[in-house]
Design an enzyme around this catalytic site. Structure first.
Site, PDB file in Angstrom:
ATOM      1  N   GLY A   1      -6.808   1.904  -3.197  1.00 19.81           N
ATOM      2  CA  GLY A   1      -6.763   1.192  -1.925  1.00 19.81           C
ATOM      3  C   GLY A   1      -8.137   1.106  -1.273  1.00 19.81           C
ATOM      4  O   GLY A   1      -8.431   0.155  -0.545  1.00 19.81           O
TER       5      GLY A   1
ATOM      6  N   GLU B   1      -4.879   4.035 -10.157  1.00 16.12           N
ATOM      7  CA  GLU B   1      -3.415   4.027  -9.947  1.00 16.12           C
ATOM      8  C   GLU B   1      -2.623   4.329 -11.207  1.00 16.12           C
ATOM      9  O   GLU B   1      -1.571   4.969 -11.142  1.00 16.12           O
ATOM     10  CB  GLU B   1      -2.965   2.671  -9.381  1.00 16.12           C
ATOM     11  CG  GLU B   1      -3.289   2.474  -7.909  1.00 16.12           C
ATOM     12  CD  GLU B   1      -4.693   1.938  -7.660  1.00 16.12           C
ATOM     13  OE1 GLU B   1      -5.521   1.946  -8.603  1.00 16.12           O
ATOM     14  OE2 GLU B   1      -4.966   1.511  -6.529  1.00 16.12           O
TER      15      GLU B   1
ATOM     16  N   GLU C   1      -9.750  -1.723  -2.721  1.00 15.59           N
ATOM     17  CA  GLU C   1      -9.081  -2.946  -2.251  1.00 15.59           C
ATOM     18  C   GLU C   1      -9.525  -3.312  -0.830  1.00 15.59           C
ATOM     19  O   GLU C   1      -9.636  -4.490  -0.499  1.00 15.59           O
ATOM     20  CB  GLU C   1      -7.562  -2.764  -2.339  1.00 15.59           C
ATOM     21  CG  GLU C   1      -7.119  -2.782  -3.808  1.00 15.59           C
ATOM     22  CD  GLU C   1      -5.670  -2.386  -4.018  1.00 15.59           C
ATOM     23  OE1 GLU C   1      -5.291  -1.304  -3.528  1.00 15.59           O
ATOM     24  OE2 GLU C   1      -4.927  -3.153  -4.650  1.00 15.59           O
TER      25      GLU C   1
ATOM     26  N   ALA D   1      -5.058   4.983  -1.163  1.00 18.18           N
ATOM     27  CA  ALA D   1      -3.828   5.148  -0.382  1.00 18.18           C
ATOM     28  C   ALA D   1      -3.532   6.636  -0.235  1.00 18.18           C
ATOM     29  O   ALA D   1      -3.991   7.448  -1.037  1.00 18.18           O
ATOM     30  CB  ALA D   1      -2.684   4.451  -1.103  1.00 18.18           C
TER      31      ALA D   1
END
Ligand code: COA
Length: 695
Positions: free
Chosen positions: A104, A127, A107, A65
């Protein structure tokens, strides 16, 4: 047949739709990339491509992210929805991963139906290092593929997995060599040939609930994560994958993720993340080329010199170590060998042969004639150091750098004993030098810019974090330390016990309190510092007489088995015999009781007030340099970001009010920093002074 924005490309290679994410430098999943991916999947659905391939452009797949968006209002499409959109595609989607696929990025790969990695790829959920948990389905999809144990390990530790390990645990389907686009294309064609179906991870059954694994993970991370909330929330989210439907699990993960987004820990860790990168970006070093650096001389083979030599050897540098005589040189070699053996045991090094082959010892300074840099780590005494520098000046080649590892001496005075003060700099390592991450780069008045740039380049080679500091007694870190230690001593005089203070500071998040730390380092160190400063001490200052008496009694801390604690091995219990010495020192002073919060506030206020002076005087270039120093050299908890961020978050006006109240009874110690007063008057924060720092 191609659609492109500047952040992603969509094009066709026969039956394969290739979606390339191109968002340098790390392909972060910012808004434009999320929108691009969403549209690319829509386009894939609409055209006659039979399979899609997602690849990253540049050095890696996807770095996760976009961290710069965190803390701001989220904008659609949200990342979890993008992952689900990929997963819901009616035709197969393949992810081909090279380099890191983090957070991310991992993911997105889990949203795809098939995953390939090229050798060297890494999969991770970092994270927790940002005070967060995976928030785009990672906690629900990964355990469905691998079971809960690997998911708990990777999400709580934040440490990435190799492609081989990812294959072994079932996170990915195939490993290939070479270019990810070519390897991905060939895998996609294989899948087409096999008529491979769409395969949605979210549709897999719940992973088995492994109660033992959850209990063990909670016990481990409560202890290991020391005050951090995110690892424990990651465990909760993985448990939800076992007990809830996929959709409910996704909602629960999102709820936990958004809660964490609001925490000061998230703010602290993201502050630390960006500071790690900003700290070495100094405007005056922009476009300055460092000098070459391959051969390092180390003068002095005590604990510090041997540690510095070890750090250099571990990083591939050649080292010549100078000692007084052959016996001392041999002892230094043994210390270094012991350090390297320990690095092998810790898995940091395969074997000691290669680094030891790059080590030579000598008693004659002439052995340094070919060295690019000499680092002096001899006894902390100006005359001794000046003598060393005079010798270095005669033997070192032109352009070589002459560095001192002093922790407080005036480097300008050392530089003046040489004919080349522009080549002289302070490199203040922290003990043990081959382990501790911090390097204070102390820039003297005449230090050349390319010498400073070389020191920063050296830190990078040594995998250390360098902070630029100016010359003063103690530079950034030890100067601030001496003041917050002073605050602790004053609290003892006013009624707190050493053990209450240690407890409160540990509860704040530091690994140790100041008195445990003193015992560990040796109480004679503080004693010698007090003696050194005695001649220049202001008569209004206080002296911890009990601490001097302890040393006189032979209570030196851990090494003598007795200090503020008495020791059975490393385990200490409060040494009550200290109390009569303290009570004698308190005689006649009004006493008060201190709560944990009172102790933490005074300790922190002292730290911040001195740090503000250090910034104002230019000893630290910016508040962020103080934050990084305290994090990497003094055990300040990363999840608090640093003392300056703590002060901003606590509120500078209230902190200044407190300092002014304490100044009423102790005006000498609690002199408000002019910078703190100015910031409060202007309604600004320390963070405002970091602005303008090149990104
Ligand atoms: N979002 C936004 N910016 C990011 C970023 C991210 N996820 N990851 C890195 N950056 C920025 C860095 O701040 C740096 O910016 P700068 O050049 O202006 O200082 C730049 O990208 C390069 O990063 P750097 O860390 O210096 O590059 P690297 O090649 O050494 O390492 C990574 C690349 C991806 C391994 C590393 O940047 C990293 O670990 N990033 C964080 C990944 C992460 O935590 N993702 C999960 C987010 S939930």
């Amino acid at each position: 047949m191609s659609q492109a924005t500047d952040k992603f490309r969509y094009h066709r290679d026969g039956a394969v739709a290739i979606i390339t994410i191109a968002n340098p430098p790390v392909n972060a999943l910012g808004l434009a990339v999320r929108q691009g991916l969403w549209q690319a999947i829509d386009r894939f659905e609409a055209d006659d491509a039979e399979i899609a391939l997602i690849v990253g452009d540049g050095a890696l797949f996807l770095g996760g992210a976009d961290i710069t968006e965190f803390g701001k209002p989220p904008v659609e499409p949200f990342l979890p929805d993008v992952c689900t959109h990929i997963e819901n595609a009616s035709k197969p989607v393949v992810a081909a991963v090279h380099g890191p696929a983090l957070g991310g990025g991992c993911e997105i790969a889990l949203g795809a139906h098939y995953r390939l990695a090229v050798t060297g790829a890494r999969f991770g959920f970092p994270e927790v290092n940002l005070g967060l948990i995976p928030g785009a389905g990672g906690t629900q999809r990964m355990p469905r593929l691998t079971g809960v144990r690997p998911a708990l390990e990777i999400m709580c530790s934040g440490a990435p997995l190799t492609a081989e390990k990812a294959l072994e645990i079932g996170l990915i389907d195939r490993i290939a060599e070479g270019d990810p686009r070519e390897a991905g294309l060939s895998y996609a064609l294989d899948l087409l040939k096999q008529n491979a179906p769409v395969r949605r991870t979210g549709a897999l059954p719940n992973p088995a609930h492994d109660a033992e694994a959850f209990a063990a993970a909670r016990a481990t991370w409560e202890k290991k994560a020391r005050g951090q909330v995110a690892p424990l929330k990651a465990i909760d989210a993985v448990e939800a994958a076992c007990t809830m439907s996929f959709d409910d699990g996704i909602r629960e993960e999102r709820r936990l993720f958004l809660d964490l987004m609001e925490t000061p820990q998230r703010a602290g860790m993201i502050h630390a993340f960006f500071n790690d990168r900003k700290v070495s970006k100094l405007p005056e070093l922009k476009d300055v080329t460092p000098r070459p650096m391959a051969h390092v001389g180390v003068i002095g083979g005590g604990t510090m010199g041997a540690g510095i030599a070890t750090a250099c050897l571990l990083s591939g540098l050649t080292v010549t170590l100078i000692e007084r005589d052959d016996a001392a040189a041999e002892k230094a070699r043994q210390t270094i060998t012991g350090n390297l053996d320990a690095a092998v045991k810790r898995g940091k090094l395969k074997d000691t042969a290669a680094p030891l082959s790059r080590l030579s010892t000598a008693t004659d300074y002439a052995a340094l004639s070919g060295a690019d840099l000499a680092i002096e780590a001899v006894f902390e005494d100006m005359a001794v150091k000046q003598e060393v520098f005079a010798k270095l000046d005669t033997v070192m080649k032109p352009g070589a750098i002459l560095a001192t590892n002093t922790s407080y001496l005036d480097i300008n005075a050392i530089a003046q004993t040489t004919s080349r003060p522009a080549d002289v700099i302070g490199l203040h390592f922290f003990s043990p030098a081959h382990v501790m991450k911090l390097l204070e780069v102390v820039v003297a008045d005449q230090t050349a810019r390319d010498v400073t740039a070389t020191a920063f380049a050296l830190a990078k080679t040594l995998q250390k974090t360098a902070v630029k500091a100016g010359v003063c007694d103690g530079f950034i870190g030890n100067r601030i330390l001496s003041v917050y230690r002073g605050a602790a001593d004053r609290m003892i005089l006013d009624g707190a016990t050493p053990w209450e203070i240690d407890d409160a500071i540990r509860a704040f998040g530091l690994p140790m309190g100041p008195f445990e730390m003193g015992d560990l380092a040796g109480l004679d160190i503080g004693y010698m510092t007090r003696k050194r400063k005695a001649a220049t001490r202001d008569p209004r200052d206080i002296v911890p007489t009990w601490a001097d008496e302890m040393v006189d009694l032979g209570w030196l801390g851990q090494k003598s088995g007795q200090g503020y604690y008495t020791y059975e091995g490393r385990k200490g219990t409060p040494n009550m015999a200290v109390m009569p010495l303290i009570e004698a020192a308190r005689a006649g002073r009004p006493q008060q009781s201190f709560t944990k919060q009172d102790i933490q506030r005074r300790y922190m206020a002292a730290m911040v007030n001195e740090a503000a002076k250090v910034v104002d005087e230019g000893i630290a270039a910016r508040p962020l340099d103080v934050d990084v120093t305290l994090l990497y050299g003094y055990g300040f908890p990363r999840w608090r970001g640093g003392p300056m961020l703590w002060a901003d978050m606590t509120g500078l006006p209230a902190l200044l009010d407190d300092i002014r109240i304490w100044a009423e009874t102790d005006p000498y110690f609690w002199q408000p920093a002019p910078l703190l007063e100015r910031l409060v008057a202007e309604g600004r924060n320390f963070a405002d002074l970091n602005e303008g720092t090149p990104k």
